[in-house]
Each structure stands twice: as C-alpha cells, then as structure tokens.
Enzyme design. Structure first.
Site, PDB file in Angstrom:
ATOM      1  N   GLU A 103       0.805  -1.215   0.000  1.00 36.67           N
ATOM      2  CA  GLU A 103       0.000   0.000   0.000  1.00 36.67           C
ATOM      3  C   GLU A 103       0.844   1.275   0.000  1.00 36.67           C
ATOM      4  OE1 GLU A 103      -2.784   2.289   3.328  1.00 36.67           O
ATOM      5  OE2 GLU A 103      -1.724   0.424   3.781  1.00 36.67           O
ATOM      6  N   THR A 125       2.578  -8.018  -0.528  1.00 37.23           N
ATOM      7  CA  THR A 125       2.345  -7.892   0.901  1.00 37.23           C
ATOM      8  C   THR A 125       1.814  -9.211   1.430  1.00 37.23           C
ATOM      9  OG1 THR A 125       0.988  -6.857   2.633  1.00 37.23           O
ATOM     10  CG2 THR A 125       0.078  -6.838   0.420  1.00 37.23           C
ATOM     11  N   ILE A 126       2.309  -9.631   2.591  1.00 41.68           N
ATOM     12  CA  ILE A 126       1.773 -10.841   3.194  1.00 41.68           C
ATOM     13  C   ILE A 126       0.352 -10.596   3.684  1.00 41.68           C
ATOM     14  CG2 ILE A 126       4.062 -11.651   3.919  1.00 41.68           C
ATOM     15  CD1 ILE A 126       3.218 -10.970   6.822  1.00 41.68           C
ATOM     16  N   ASP A 127      -0.040  -9.324   3.838  1.00 44.07           N
ATOM     17  CA  ASP A 127      -1.353  -8.992   4.391  1.00 44.07           C
ATOM     18  C   ASP A 127      -2.493  -9.196   3.402  1.00 44.07           C
ATOM     19  OD1 ASP A 127       0.139  -8.189   6.576  1.00 44.07           O
ATOM     20  OD2 ASP A 127       0.100  -6.072   6.020  1.00 44.07           O
ATOM     21  N   MET A 169       0.245 -11.621  11.878  1.00 42.46           N
ATOM     22  CA  MET A 169       0.329 -10.304  11.249  1.00 42.46           C
ATOM     23  C   MET A 169      -0.921 -10.027  10.397  1.00 42.46           C
ATOM     24  SD  MET A 169       4.328  -9.897  10.196  1.00 42.46           S
ATOM     25  CE  MET A 169       5.484  -9.243  11.388  1.00 42.46           C
ATOM     26  N   ARG A 171      -1.866  -6.339   9.963  1.00 47.09           N
ATOM     27  CA  ARG A 171      -2.218  -4.949  10.209  1.00 47.09           C
ATOM     28  C   ARG A 171      -3.738  -4.798  10.344  1.00 47.09           C
ATOM     29  NH1 ARG A 171       1.291  -1.584  10.925  1.00 47.09           N
ATOM     30  NH2 ARG A 171      -0.210   0.109  10.767  1.00 47.09           N
ATOM     31  N   GLU A 221      -3.003  -9.098  14.521  1.00 48.48           N
ATOM     32  CA  GLU A 221      -2.343  -8.070  15.341  1.00 48.48           C
ATOM     33  C   GLU A 221      -3.178  -6.802  15.461  1.00 48.48           C
ATOM     34  OE1 GLU A 221       1.349  -7.085  13.471  1.00 48.48           O
ATOM     35  OE2 GLU A 221       0.418  -6.629  11.538  1.00 48.48           O
ATOM     36  N   ARG A 274       7.141 -13.646   7.629  1.00 48.09           N
ATOM     37  CA  ARG A 274       7.671 -12.903   6.476  1.00 48.09           C
ATOM     38  C   ARG A 274       8.967 -13.484   5.950  1.00 48.09           C
ATOM     39  NH1 ARG A 274       6.765  -6.872   8.189  1.00 48.09           N
ATOM     40  NH2 ARG A 274       9.014  -6.713   7.975  1.00 48.09           N
TER      41      ARG A 274
END
Length: 341
Positions: A103, A125-127, A169, A171, A221, A274
C-alpha cells in the site's frame, strides 16, 4: 531502455522471484538494462544503486527476503523528496521504474506517476490487503507458516489443558488470521474488521473445555475489542503514519486468565511469517507478476499495477490499487463462525 527496480515496505517471500523474472525477460527478450535501487524508496532518494543483470539474479528464486534490501522510507516525508528522486533517476539515466511493494510503496509510486514519473507497480504484501488484485505474493507463504504453527500448538494445548493464543500479522486486515485460523482449526478467530466481545471469547473458551479439548485462539495483530471492554495499547508511528501494532496476544492472555481462571499462553509469530523460502504458489505468482511488469514497461504503459484476477494477470491503474484497503467481507467471516467454540 534502462529500467530501475526497487522493493519497498516489509520484506516477504517472493520478492526475489519478481526481480529475477523482470531482469531475465527484460534483458534476454527485450534487450533492456537494469539497475537496482537499495532499500526501497531510500535508494532513489539518495541515489544508492546496485548492478542488476542476469548474473546477479541467478539462484535467487527460492530465497526469501530481497537482494535489494527494503525500508519504509517515504520520499514525501523528506525535504524536496520527490525532486531528489527524479534528480537521481535522471543522473543514473533511468528511463522507467518498477516499484515492488504494498500500500505505501505503491501509494508513493501513484503520486510520483501523477507528477510525470514513468512507473509500473507490482503488488507485494503478506497482508493481502491491496485492492484490485485477488492475491498478493507473500500471503500464501505467511498463511502456510501460521497454519503449521497452529497445528503444532493443538497438541501442546491439549496436553496441558491450556488456552493457546496465536497472534499473527495482517495490520488492519484479517486475511492471514481468517485463512490460517480456518485451515488450522482454531476455535476463535479475531480480525480487525469485526471488533470482538470479550465475554463471548471467554464463553467459547469454556465451551471448548467442556468438550475436554483445549481452545486455540487466532488473533490478527490489529484485532480490537468492542469499545470499553478492554484497554487498547498504542504503539509508535512510522514514516507513513501507521501505528506499530503489537500486544493483542498478551492482552488476551492476561484477560482470559483473570476472567476464566484458565491457564493461557500467547505465541506471537511476528516476522517468522515474512521470512524464509516462498511457497510454490508465491514463486509462481511473483514470477508471473515480474514477467507482466516488464511487458508493461516495454510497451510504455505506465501508472499501472499488475494484478491477479482468477488465473489471469491484468493491468489496473495504480490509483485503483491504493485507493482503499481490501479487508475481509462480512459474509466470508460469517462462513467461519460455524466452527467456533
């Protein structure tokens, strides 16, 4: 054409696969040359480069991390940052830039493109929270690591009759928690999109013990309680204005012990998610993204991000990809609720 490549934001498995694909196709098929920028946007901001050719990318496909390094540097937070980026690109005779990131990294790319910089984005992104793409590479590896951890924790939880909490994780998006929690058979999954009722969490804990099994709780998280039910912790802020999220696992551990009298322990997976070797899916996706990104540069199609839609790689405007976070929809979370308790 001389093309710059950078990797920004948090590292993740698959970054090297993108770099490799970009360089191999760009050099061998199109005859372009490449230069790598060190540590995300810090590289163009300071002019720090490394040589990047086919020899430099041999053997990096299975390696985690990024050979270029990364950082959360924001050129727009530095004095004359955007002007310095353009100045250093011109000094290195770079005609176009491929920015690989999430992002924030791609948000900078979108702003710079709006100001005339020829740039193409690759979603990382791992998100898995970037809009306009079904998946980002790095996510599959993170989910597999979290799922393996949950599998291992089931046996020790049952042996000691403990509540085990796994903090993952993600976010402000609950994709990792939801996918790994469902795959690992968690009894409670807490995601940022849905503030949780702590009394309900404790009820699930007791219901699980009533069946003579120990509960597993997976918490993103960024998971937050319903206002007024727990004290939320604040963290430091990075260059993009994001609060460093931490501590929900420890809070849950303390509160569950206090409210139920049950032994509870928290495991924070953190950067384990990660690091290390990317899964086959992430290598495949990252490689395809790299191949299509260099195609876009060669064709002069700038201001776009390559994106996965089904099995097809498309190009979408960078502005669309960074306009808002892709979060877990209510109906997808609802599907998982049948397994809770």
């Amino acid at each position: 054409m001389r093309i710059g490549v950078l990797t920004g934001g948090g590292d993740c498995p698959g970054l090297n696969a993108v770099i490799r694909a970009v360089v191999r196709k760009g050099e061998s098929v199109y005859g372009h040359s490449f230069v790598g920028y060190r540590d995300g946007w810090r590289g163009p901001l300071t002019g720090e480069t490394v040589p990047l050719d086919i020899a430099a990318v041999r053997g990096i496909l299975p390696r985690g991390g990024t050979i270029l390094g990364s950082s959360r540097t924001n050129p727009y937070a530095a004095v004359d940052g955007p002007a310095l980026v353009r100045e250093h690109l011109a000094a290195a005779e770079v005609d176009a830039l491929i920015a690989i990131g999430g992002e924030d990294t791609l948000g900078v790319a979108a702003q710079l493109h709006a100001e005339g910089l020829p740039v193409v984005g690759v979603p990382k992104t791992i998100d898995n929270d970037l809009s306009a793409t079904d998946y980002t590479f790095g996510f599959d590896t993170a989910v597999n690591i979290a799922t393996e951890a949950i599998d291992r924790l089931h046996t020790t939880a049952e042996s000691h009759h403990r509540v085990l909490i796994v903090e993952v994780m993600g976010r402000h998006a609950g994709w990792i928690a939801l996918h790994s929690g469902m795959a690992g058979g968690a009894n409670v999954i807490l995601i940022p999109e849905r503030p949780f009722d702590f009394d309900k969490v404790c009820a699930f804990v007791e219901a699980r013990f009533a069946t003579h099994y120990a509960p597993i709780i997976v918490a993103a998280e960024g998971a937050v309680p319903i206002t007024g039910t727990l004290v939320a912790r604040e963290g430091e802020v990075d260059a993009f204005g994001h609060v460093r999220l931490q501590g929900i696992g420890a809070v849950l551990e303390t509160e569950i012990r206090a409210r139920t009298g049950r032994d509870a322990r928290a495991t924070v997976l953190g950067h384990l998610q990660r690091g290390g070797t990317p899964t086959a899916f992430d290598r495949w996706l990252a490689t395809r993204f790299g191949l299509h990104a260099v195609d876009a540069v060669h064709e002069g199609d700038f201001g776009v991000m390559v994106a996965l839609h089904g099995t097809r790689i498309d190009r979408v405007p960078l502005q669309d990809a960074t306009r808002e976070l892709k979060t877990v929809p209510e109906e997808l979370y609802h599907e998982a609720e049948i397994f809770f308790g």
